[in-house]
Write an enzyme that holds these catalytic residues in place. Structure first.
Site, PDB file in Angstrom:
ATOM      1  N   HIS A   1       0.838  -1.203   0.000  1.00  0.00           N
ATOM      2  CA  HIS A   1       0.000   0.000   0.000  1.00  0.00           C
ATOM      3  C   HIS A   1       0.871   1.252   0.000  1.00  0.00           C
ATOM      4  O   HIS A   1       0.635   2.197  -0.751  1.00  0.00           O
ATOM      5  CB  HIS A   1      -0.945  -0.012   1.207  1.00  0.00           C
ATOM      6  CG  HIS A   1      -2.098   0.920   1.050  1.00  0.00           C
ATOM      7  ND1 HIS A   1      -2.202   2.097   1.742  1.00  0.00           N
ATOM      8  CD2 HIS A   1      -3.194   0.859   0.245  1.00  0.00           C
ATOM      9  CE1 HIS A   1      -3.320   2.710   1.381  1.00  0.00           C
ATOM     10  NE2 HIS A   1      -3.943   1.990   0.484  1.00  0.00           N
TER      11      HIS A   1
ATOM     12  N   HIS B   1      -4.720   6.224  -5.564  1.00  0.00           N
ATOM     13  CA  HIS B   1      -5.897   6.885  -4.991  1.00  0.00           C
ATOM     14  C   HIS B   1      -6.313   8.058  -5.871  1.00  0.00           C
ATOM     15  O   HIS B   1      -5.582   8.423  -6.781  1.00  0.00           O
ATOM     16  CB  HIS B   1      -5.609   7.377  -3.572  1.00  0.00           C
ATOM     17  CG  HIS B   1      -5.338   6.252  -2.646  1.00  0.00           C
ATOM     18  ND1 HIS B   1      -4.081   5.775  -2.406  1.00  0.00           N
ATOM     19  CD2 HIS B   1      -6.178   5.445  -1.946  1.00  0.00           C
ATOM     20  CE1 HIS B   1      -4.152   4.756  -1.581  1.00  0.00           C
ATOM     21  NE2 HIS B   1      -5.411   4.518  -1.292  1.00  0.00           N
TER      22      HIS B   1
ATOM     23  N   HIS C   1     -15.156   6.113   1.871  1.00  0.00           N
ATOM     24  CA  HIS C   1     -14.249   5.200   2.584  1.00  0.00           C
ATOM     25  C   HIS C   1     -13.254   5.918   3.490  1.00  0.00           C
ATOM     26  O   HIS C   1     -12.735   5.340   4.436  1.00  0.00           O
ATOM     27  CB  HIS C   1     -13.544   4.313   1.549  1.00  0.00           C
ATOM     28  CG  HIS C   1     -12.049   4.391   1.524  1.00  0.00           C
ATOM     29  ND1 HIS C   1     -11.353   5.472   1.024  1.00  0.00           N
ATOM     30  CD2 HIS C   1     -11.094   3.523   1.953  1.00  0.00           C
ATOM     31  CE1 HIS C   1     -10.051   5.244   1.145  1.00  0.00           C
ATOM     32  NE2 HIS C   1      -9.864   4.090   1.700  1.00  0.00           N
TER      33      HIS C   1
ATOM     34  N   HIS D   1     -10.609   5.410   7.924  1.00  0.00           N
ATOM     35  CA  HIS D   1      -9.163   5.495   8.138  1.00  0.00           C
ATOM     36  C   HIS D   1      -8.827   6.468   9.262  1.00  0.00           C
ATOM     37  O   HIS D   1      -8.095   6.137  10.198  1.00  0.00           O
ATOM     38  CB  HIS D   1      -8.477   5.944   6.845  1.00  0.00           C
ATOM     39  CG  HIS D   1      -8.279   4.840   5.863  1.00  0.00           C
ATOM     40  ND1 HIS D   1      -7.244   3.945   5.959  1.00  0.00           N
ATOM     41  CD2 HIS D   1      -8.982   4.475   4.773  1.00  0.00           C
ATOM     42  CE1 HIS D   1      -7.313   3.082   4.948  1.00  0.00           C
ATOM     43  NE2 HIS D   1      -8.369   3.375   4.213  1.00  0.00           N
TER      44      HIS D   1
ATOM     45  N   PHE E   1      -1.690   6.506   4.413  1.00  0.00           N
ATOM     46  CA  PHE E   1      -1.497   5.484   3.378  1.00  0.00           C
ATOM     47  C   PHE E   1      -0.291   4.596   3.689  1.00  0.00           C
ATOM     48  O   PHE E   1      -0.326   3.394   3.468  1.00  0.00           O
ATOM     49  CB  PHE E   1      -1.233   6.127   2.008  1.00  0.00           C
ATOM     50  CG  PHE E   1      -2.409   6.830   1.397  1.00  0.00           C
ATOM     51  CD1 PHE E   1      -3.703   6.392   1.603  1.00  0.00           C
ATOM     52  CD2 PHE E   1      -2.202   7.926   0.573  1.00  0.00           C
ATOM     53  CE1 PHE E   1      -4.786   7.038   1.001  1.00  0.00           C
ATOM     54  CE2 PHE E   1      -3.269   8.577  -0.033  1.00  0.00           C
ATOM     55  CZ  PHE E   1      -4.553   8.132   0.182  1.00  0.00           C
TER      56      PHE E   1
HETATM   57 CU1  C2O Z   1      -5.604   2.667  -0.320  1.00  0.00          CU
HETATM   58 CU2  C2O Z   1      -8.329   2.768   2.246  1.00  0.00          CU
HETATM   59  O1  C2O Z   1      -6.841   3.180   1.091  1.00  0.00           O
END
Ligand code: C2O
Length: 348
Positions: free
Chosen positions: A92, A113, A245, A249, A266
Site C-alpha cells: 500500500h 488513490h 471510505h 481510516h 497510506f
Molecule cells: Cu488505499 Cu483505504 O486506502
C-alpha cells in the site's frame, strides 16, 4: 494509453505526505529484472470464498481461530518474504506514498488513490492478500470478513480485532473508538466523542445514501477521475466511493500519532489487519452500487481496462494483473454474504 504498472527498476523512498522530509522504505523485494507472469483466474473447480460480516464472523469461534492462525503465520514469515505481513503492508505504501513511477514514464509518480483506479486496485490487493492467508493454513475456502459499517449492527469495530494478544490487534488505534458499542461515525468532526448511537446511525445512512445513490448516479462521480499513462499522479478528491471510505481510516487511526498511524496514513494503513476488512466492505459496496440501477456500470474505456499492476501471489510469483481481470467478482471466485441495505431509502 493505459498505465503499464510501476517500473520494476525504479523505486524511491516513500514519504508520509508529499514533500515531507521523513523517508520510508516501502519497495518490494527483488523486482528489478524479474519476469512477471500474466494473471490467471482461479480455476472454476476451486471452492468459492464467501466474505462474511465481521461482527457476525466474530461469533464463529472456529472461523476466528483460522483467521488468527493465518495472520499469525503471515506475521511469522521472514520480513524479506513478499507474502509476509511486513511486505504486504508495504504494498500500500509503495503504490500510494511516492515509491513507484510509471513504467512508461519514469519521470512521473504512480498513485492509485484519487482516480478511477481506486476500486480495482484495492480489489486486486485484497485478492492476493486473501489467497496468501488461505494458503498459509491450506484452506482454499478462506475469506476475509468485511466491516459492515453501512448496517447498524456492524458499525463498531468487530470484537475479534480487540484482543491485545491476538494477531488481529493493532496497538495504534484511537482508544476512544474501541468500546464495543462505539459506532464508526462517517461524519465524525475529529473531536466529538459523545454523539448518541441513533444520531450516528442515521447520519451514516444519510451519508451512504448521498455517496452511493443521490451523488453517484454516473460512473465518473462514483469511481473518480480518469487517469492514463503520462498523466501526473492525481492528488486529491476522488470519487464518492473513495470519499465514503476515507473516514474509517481517520477514525480508526491513532489520535495521538504524528501521521495518524496506522490506519490514518497510506504508508502505514496496511499494518492494521482491519484495513483489509474495511476495504472488503468498500469492495462489496462497489457491487451493491451496480445493482442500484440507472447508469451505474463499470467503465469500458480501453485504457482503464488495460491498466496493469504488479503483485506477488501466494507462491511468491510476481503477477501482472489488469483492471479488466477484476471487474467480475464471480470470476475471482468471490462472493459476499447478503446483507440488508438499510440506507437504501435514507434520502436526507
Ligand atoms: Cu488505499 Cu483505504 O486506502
Amino acid at each position: 494509453r493505459p498505465i503499464d504498472g510501476p517500473s520494476q527498476d525504479v523505486c524511491k523512498l516513500a514519504t508520509p505526505s508529499p514533500g515531507n522530509p521523513l523517508q520510508i522504505e516501502c519497495c518490494p523485494p527483488a523486482m528489478a529484472g524479474r519476469e512477471s507472469k500474466p494473471f490467471q483466474f482461479p480455476s472454476p473447480s476451486e471452492p468459492k470464498r464467501i466474505r462474511r460480516p465481521a461482527h457476525l464472523a466474530s461469533q464463529d469461534k472456529e472461523y476466528v481461530e483460522k483467521y488468527k492462525l493465518a495472520m499469525k503465520r503471515m506475521k511469522c514469515l521472514p520480513p524479506e518474504d513478499p507474502r509476509s505481513f511486513f511486505q504486504q503492508a508495504k504494498v500500500h505504501c509503495a503504490y500510494c506514498n511516492g515509491s513507484y513511477v510509471q513504467s512508461s514514464h519514469t519521470n512521473l509518480g504512480l498513485q492509485i488513490h484519487f482516480s478511477w483506479l481506486f476500486l480495482p486496485f484495492h480489489r486486486m490487493y485484497l485478492h492476493f492478500y486473501e489467497r496468501i492467508l488461505g494458503s498459509l493454513i491450506q484452506d482454499p475456502t478462506f475469506a476475509l470478513p468485511f466491516w459492515n459499517w453501512d448496517h447498524e449492527d456492524g458499525m463498531a469495530i468487530a470484537e475479534m480485532f480487540k484482543d491485545p494478544e491476538s494477531p488481529l490487534f493493532d496497538g495504534l488505534r484511537n482508544v476512544h473508538h474501541l468500546p464495543s458499542n462505539k459506532p464508526l461515525d462517517l461524519r465524525w468532526d475529529r473531536v466529538t466523542e459523545d454523539k448518541p448511537f441513533e444520531r450516528i446511525r442515521d447520519d451514516n445512512y444519510a451519508r451512504v445514501y448521498e455517496l452511493m445513490v443521490s451523488g453517484a448516479q454516473r460512473r465518473l462521480e462514483f469511481f473518480g477521475p480518469k487517469y492514463r499513462a503520462g498523466d501526473p499522479p492525481p492528488a486529491g478528491g476522488g470519487g464518492t466511493s473513495e470519499r465514503l471510505h476515507n473516514m474509517a481510516h481517520l477514525w480508526t487511526g491513532g489520535h495521538n500519532q504524528q501521521f495518524g498511524e496506522d490506519m490514518g496514513n497510506f504508508y502505514s494503513a496496511g499494518r492494521d489487519p482491519i484495513f483489509y476488512v474495511h476495504h472488503c466492505n468498500v469492495d462489496r459496496l462497489w457491487n451493491v452500487w451496480k445493482t442500484i440501477g440507472g447508469f451505474r456500470f463499470d467503465f469500458d474505456d480501453y485504457d482503464y481496462l488495460n491498466t496493469s499492476f504488479l503483485f506477488y501471489d501466494e507462491n511468491s510469483d510476481l503477477i501482472k494483473i489488469k483492471v479488466k481481470d477484476v471487474l467480475d467478482p464471480q470470476a475471482l471466485g468471490l462472493e459476499y454474504e447478503d446483507r440488508p441495505i438499510p440506507w437504501r431509502n435514507s434520502r436526507p
